[in-house]
Write an enzyme that holds these catalytic residues in place. Structure first.
Site, PDB file in Angstrom:
ATOM      1  N   TYR A   1      66.073 -26.259  13.470  1.00 29.14           N
ATOM      2  CA  TYR A   1      65.122 -26.081  14.711  1.00 29.14           C
ATOM      3  C   TYR A   1      65.941 -25.019  15.576  1.00 29.14           C
ATOM      4  O   TYR A   1      67.184 -24.913  15.745  1.00 29.14           O
ATOM      5  CB  TYR A   1      65.016 -27.430  15.371  1.00 29.14           C
ATOM      6  CG  TYR A   1      64.528 -27.495  16.892  1.00 29.14           C
ATOM      7  CD1 TYR A   1      63.246 -26.902  16.912  1.00 29.14           C
ATOM      8  CD2 TYR A   1      65.130 -27.630  17.971  1.00 29.14           C
ATOM      9  CE1 TYR A   1      62.670 -26.821  18.438  1.00 29.14           C
ATOM     10  CE2 TYR A   1      64.478 -27.290  19.231  1.00 29.14           C
ATOM     11  CZ  TYR A   1      63.165 -27.257  19.370  1.00 29.14           C
ATOM     12  OH  TYR A   1      62.803 -26.969  20.507  1.00 29.14           O
TER      13      TYR A   1
ATOM     14  N   ASP B   1      69.675 -34.848  12.256  1.00 27.91           N
ATOM     15  CA  ASP B   1      68.288 -34.776  13.009  1.00 27.91           C
ATOM     16  C   ASP B   1      67.276 -35.455  12.235  1.00 27.91           C
ATOM     17  O   ASP B   1      66.687 -34.751  11.312  1.00 27.91           O
ATOM     18  CB  ASP B   1      67.943 -33.433  13.512  1.00 27.91           C
ATOM     19  CG  ASP B   1      66.941 -33.181  14.586  1.00 27.91           C
ATOM     20  OD1 ASP B   1      65.969 -34.132  14.440  1.00 27.91           O
ATOM     21  OD2 ASP B   1      66.862 -32.194  15.257  1.00 27.91           O
TER      22      ASP B   1
ATOM     23  N   ARG C   1      73.109 -42.835  37.162  1.00 26.22           N
ATOM     24  CA  ARG C   1      73.366 -42.253  35.919  1.00 26.22           C
ATOM     25  C   ARG C   1      74.187 -42.483  35.006  1.00 26.22           C
ATOM     26  O   ARG C   1      74.301 -42.021  34.061  1.00 26.22           O
ATOM     27  CB  ARG C   1      74.319 -40.606  36.582  1.00 26.22           C
ATOM     28  CG  ARG C   1      74.802 -39.637  35.532  1.00 26.22           C
ATOM     29  CD  ARG C   1      74.944 -38.357  36.313  1.00 26.22           C
ATOM     30  NE  ARG C   1      75.971 -38.460  37.597  1.00 26.22           N
ATOM     31  CZ  ARG C   1      76.983 -38.773  37.703  1.00 26.22           C
ATOM     32  NH1 ARG C   1      77.797 -38.970  36.606  1.00 26.22           N
ATOM     33  NH2 ARG C   1      77.730 -38.893  38.798  1.00 26.22           N
TER      34      ARG C   1
HETATM   35  C1  LIG Z   1      61.919 -30.748  19.424  1.00 32.99           C
HETATM   36  C2  LIG Z   1      63.156 -30.763  18.350  1.00 32.99           C
HETATM   37  C3  LIG Z   1      64.097 -30.870  18.859  1.00 32.99           C
HETATM   38  C4  LIG Z   1      64.507 -30.573  20.472  1.00 32.99           C
HETATM   39  O1  LIG Z   1      64.104 -31.631  21.129  1.00 32.99           O
HETATM   40  P1  LIG Z   1      63.719 -31.393  22.740  1.00 32.99           P
HETATM   41  O2  LIG Z   1      63.209 -32.852  23.024  1.00 32.99           O
HETATM   42  O3  LIG Z   1      62.443 -30.300  22.723  1.00 32.99           O
HETATM   43  O4  LIG Z   1      64.663 -30.967  23.752  1.00 32.99           O
HETATM   44  C5  LIG Z   1      65.309 -31.185  18.142  1.00 32.99           C
HETATM   45  N1  LIG Z   1      65.136 -31.158  16.819  1.00 32.99           N
HETATM   46  C6  LIG Z   1      63.987 -30.885  16.199  1.00 32.99           C
HETATM   47  C7  LIG Z   1      63.812 -31.120  14.811  1.00 32.99           C
HETATM   48  C8  LIG Z   1      62.743 -30.692  17.085  1.00 32.99           C
HETATM   49  O5  LIG Z   1      61.653 -30.675  16.599  1.00 32.99           O
END
Ligand SMILES: *Cc1c(COP(=O)(O)O)cnc(C)c1O
Length: 365
Positions: free
Chosen positions: A108, A179, A57
């Site tokens: 998102y 992001d 972990r």
């Molecule tokens: C899909 C997505 C996420 C979440 O990611 P997962 O891998 O599905 O947990 C976060 N931000 C954006 C812009 C996404 O497209």
């Protein structure tokens, strides 16, 4: 002997190597005779005490190889997670109790879920913003602990000015997290623009083959990286060694996949624009995601049943082209048009993709 590239070097100065080279050379074992070309999949829960690794972990060499590569591309130190959602959660855990978070209204849906969940329990306060309105975002960042940034947004494809907003938010003392799932480090490097943290859903273009779920956080500040790593170790949102291996295999071809899919996306935008079944074609000018807006939910729901190449599926960034009407999800923001269909452009030939989609659009009642 090819130069070894480590995240630490990326942090100290701009990478000397091009990203096309880094994705191939980073995260490799040594170059001694008999060394394997790839870091093996380390399937172990524990390690003989006293070495670099102790318990599964806390760390795994298969994660490290992926982390070195994505870290090199973004210009920071990378911490991989079980999913994008787990990565986002670890970043939000850095916000002190009662702290204010500024976030795009069109984040998102899973990210919106994180915010709403924490607001409901009184953990954070949220200020929703339009990320294209730089002045408004900076004004909202006054007194905030964190400015959350997504650009281009999923699925509205709005683009914000990361450098200007970061500078404004920093002046008020807020951390800035971006992001970067849609743009990828090949089209946008938020850490170079001064942002503190980058988050990825590595499920998408980074791994690129729709065969795993993984996430990552990248940051330059050691204390931030340590805090994020501590959250991963405590909560246990760790990737599997096998998925980390696949993600590394996927990221090695990211530049060529991105260039091809982006060129196809441009072709599609040209050929789709002006089609009578479409109210709007949205494209931020880069990347592999295009959003088309039909005249309401009904024709959009019909469209996704009428193609043979385009696969009706959620998620994005894979080698195969997928599309979906985003408002089919109840969690999607109500300000997203009901007829918006998000296209994730893959690696099929542009003419085949355009022909399949245009035929389906032509056939709508
Ligand atoms: C899909 C997505 C996420 C979440 O990611 P997962 O891998 O599905 O947990 C976060 N931000 C954006 C812009 C996404 O497209």
């Amino acid at each position: 002997m090819p130069p070894e590239f480590h995240a630490d070097a990326a942090r100290a100065e701009a990478p000397a190597l091009h990203p096309e080279t880094l994705v191939v050379t980073a995260g490799r074992p040594g170059h001694e005779p008999g060394d394997p070309m790839n870091v093996p999949i380390h399937l172990t829960s524990t390690y003989v005490a006293g070495g670099e690794h102790e318990y599964g972990r806390f760390g795994n060499p298969s994660w490290t190889a992926f982390e070195e590569t994505l870290g090199a591309l973004e210009g920071g130190r990378c911490v991989s997670f079980a999913s994008g959602q787990a990565a986002i959660s670890a970043v939000l855990d850095l916000v002190p109790n009662g702290g204010i978070v500024v976030a795009p209204r069109h984040s998102y849906t899973g990210t919106i879920g994180h915010f709403e969940d924490r607001v409901a329990t009184g953990r954070i306060e949220i200020r929703w913003v339009d990320i294209t309105d730089t002045e408004a975002v900076i004004a909202a960042s006054r007194g905030a602990a964190l400015v959350w940034f997504e650009s281009p947004t999923n699925p509205a494809l709005e683009v914000g000015d990361i450098a200007a907003i970061t500078a404004g938010a920093h002046a008020g003392g807020a951390l800035v997290a971006v992001d970067n799932t849609f743009a990828t480090p090949l089209r946008q490097r938020p850490l170079a623009d001064g942002s503190d943290i980058v988050v990825h859903s590595a499920t998408k273009s980074i791994s690129g083959h729709s065969d795993l779920v993984m996430g990552a956080v990248v940051a330059t500040d050691d204390a931030t990286v340590d805090a994020i790593t501590a959250r991963r170790t405590l909560v246990g949102g760790i990737p599997s060694a096998f998925e980390a291996f696949l993600a590394l295999r996927g990221i090695r071809t990211l530049p060529v996949r991105l260039d091809r899919a982006e060129a196809t996306a441009r072709t599609l935008v040209e050929r789709l624009t002006g089609h009578p079944a479409l109210a709007e074609v949205r494209y931020p000018g880069f990347g592999t995601i295009v959003s088309i807006v039909l005249h309401g939910a009904e024709p959009a729901d019909e469209l996704v049943t009428k193609t043979s190449l385009w696969i009706h599926a959620t998620s994005l960034g894979g080698v195969e082209s997928t599309f979906e009407r985003r408002r089919r999800w109840p969690a999607e923001a109500e300000t997203i048009p009901a007829g918006l269909v998000r296209l994730s452009v893959g690696l099929e030939h542009a003419d085949d993709l355009a022909g399949d989609l245009l035929a389906a659009l032509d056939s709508l009642g």
